[in-house]
Design an enzyme around this catalytic site. Sequence first.
Site, mmCIF file in Angstrom:
data_model
loop_
_atom_site.group_PDB
_atom_site.id
_atom_site.type_symbol
_atom_site.label_atom_id
_atom_site.label_comp_id
_atom_site.label_asym_id
_atom_site.label_seq_id
_atom_site.Cartn_x
_atom_site.Cartn_y
_atom_site.Cartn_z
ATOM 1 N N ASN A 14 1.038 -0.952 -0.055
ATOM 2 C CA ASN A 14 0.017 -0.185 -0.032
ATOM 3 C C ASN A 14 0.984 1.066 0.189
ATOM 4 O O ASN A 14 1.418 1.579 1.054
ATOM 5 C CB ASN A 14 -0.779 -0.107 1.161
ATOM 6 C CG ASN A 14 -1.774 1.182 1.358
ATOM 7 O OD1 ASN A 14 -1.730 1.970 0.512
ATOM 8 N ND2 ASN A 14 -2.803 1.086 2.214
ATOM 9 N N ARG A 93 -2.885 -2.180 -3.122
ATOM 10 C CA ARG A 93 -4.058 -1.457 -3.025
ATOM 11 C C ARG A 93 -3.644 -0.218 -4.135
ATOM 12 O O ARG A 93 -2.790 0.569 -4.100
ATOM 13 C CB ARG A 93 -3.836 -0.816 -1.657
ATOM 14 C CG ARG A 93 -5.144 0.182 -1.278
ATOM 15 C CD ARG A 93 -5.226 0.676 0.165
ATOM 16 N NE ARG A 93 -6.459 1.196 0.443
ATOM 17 C CZ ARG A 93 -6.842 1.173 1.620
ATOM 18 N NH1 ARG A 93 -6.109 0.994 2.692
ATOM 19 N NH2 ARG A 93 -8.181 1.714 1.970
ATOM 20 N N HIS A 181 -12.848 3.163 0.610
ATOM 21 C CA HIS A 181 -12.857 2.279 1.414
ATOM 22 C C HIS A 181 -13.570 0.973 1.032
ATOM 23 O O HIS A 181 -13.939 0.287 2.032
ATOM 24 C CB HIS A 181 -13.447 2.890 2.773
ATOM 25 C CG HIS A 181 -12.795 4.111 3.464
ATOM 26 N ND1 HIS A 181 -13.373 4.832 4.145
ATOM 27 C CD2 HIS A 181 -11.486 4.125 3.833
ATOM 28 C CE1 HIS A 181 -12.485 5.709 4.653
ATOM 29 N NE2 HIS A 181 -11.361 5.320 4.538
#
Length: 400
Positions: A14, A93, A181
């Site tokens: 990430n 991500r 999210h």
Amino acid sequence: MTEDWKNRVFLTLNAGSSSLKVALYGAYDDTPIITGQADRIGPEGTLKLKDGEGQPMQVVAGDLTTHDGALGAAIATIRTARPDLRLAAIGHRVVHGGAQYTAPVVLTPEVMEDLGKLSSFAPLHQPHNLAGVRTAMAAFPGVPQVACFDTAFHRGQPFVNDTFAIPYRYYEQGVRRYGFHGLSYDYVTGELQRIAPHLMAGRVVVAHLGNGASMCAIYRGQSVASSMGFSALDGLPMGTRCGQIDPGVLLYMLDQEKLDTAQIRQILYNESGLMGLSGGLSNDMRSLEAADSPEAHRAIDYFVFRIQRELGAMAAVMGGIDALVFCGGIGENSRVVRRRVCERLGWMGIEIDHGLNAQGSQIISSEFARTTVMVVPTHEELVIARAARAVAGVPAKEAA
Ligand code: AMP
């Protein structure tokens, strides 16, 4: 488990503007073998890694002034500590998958090109995410890499929640309410399906309350409304982000205060939310709760107010609510915020048991409440690791 999969591992990455989070998972165990984070990548960069027991690892020295260097140092540390492990796939991500990516996708040059075009929609995140992918591709040529998107979970939303009421050409250009999210909502939805499938078959609101905060209305497992929109600024107030704002305020800043876009961006992303409302006291809920001052109170009051308002709106569009689920650092840990959010919501069938709430039990609603209120710790990295396992072809029949 066959010998073949025993030492094969899956790396999740990430990459943010000045940070890099890494986690390493085995083929079947959902507890990470190693987790780590590089922060303030640059002249003051730091790197910390922990093993599966949460013990700090001896970090191999490396160049922490660049993302390449930080990833190199993290990999060198892992290789030194665990030379037995073999990397099977890498999951990333990636904040934005645009309108087209509704699920994780294997990263190819064509996909990278598509994702690069979305950078103008998420200029603070997407370029860093993609730079992380390029770094990993250079470090591990031939290892399959998969992108997991924060937007994908919401792509099935109805048009009315996907658009703004501005000239329609903007919608066609991709100016839409993407929602974010999604990895967290994906995880929580999966957990609910496992532990309470009857709830997942109904009307659920998930409140992801962390330094970034949003809410999602989930009807029969499908996202139908999210509080975040085109950017990760909309909806709830956050640590330093403003949440919902009248666009007239931006015109005021431009026209009357003569601020430029960089200054407005700085205010909206970094000086607003809990930090702004508390007069610069803190962006951190724990500190605000401990401060117990008028400045802290007004920030927490507004945070709770906006959550309640969003909750009412989400219940309305689903025709009711069967479950409210809290997750994220605040949702999982702040009994004060959970209690205050649930106050005066008896009309929605929401009533919490204060003892269960104080303990942070999985179910915190009272025995007689019509609506189930739960705390489900989220695990975004695991969603990425699972996508990487799928790409590597981990046989499902062997899953623990
Ligand atoms: P996250 O971004 O999900 O890591 O969440 C970070 C937020 O969770 C910060 O505002 C923290 O202050 C908050 N938080 C973590 N632990 C607690 C706690 N015990 N009580 C209140 N807030 C907490």
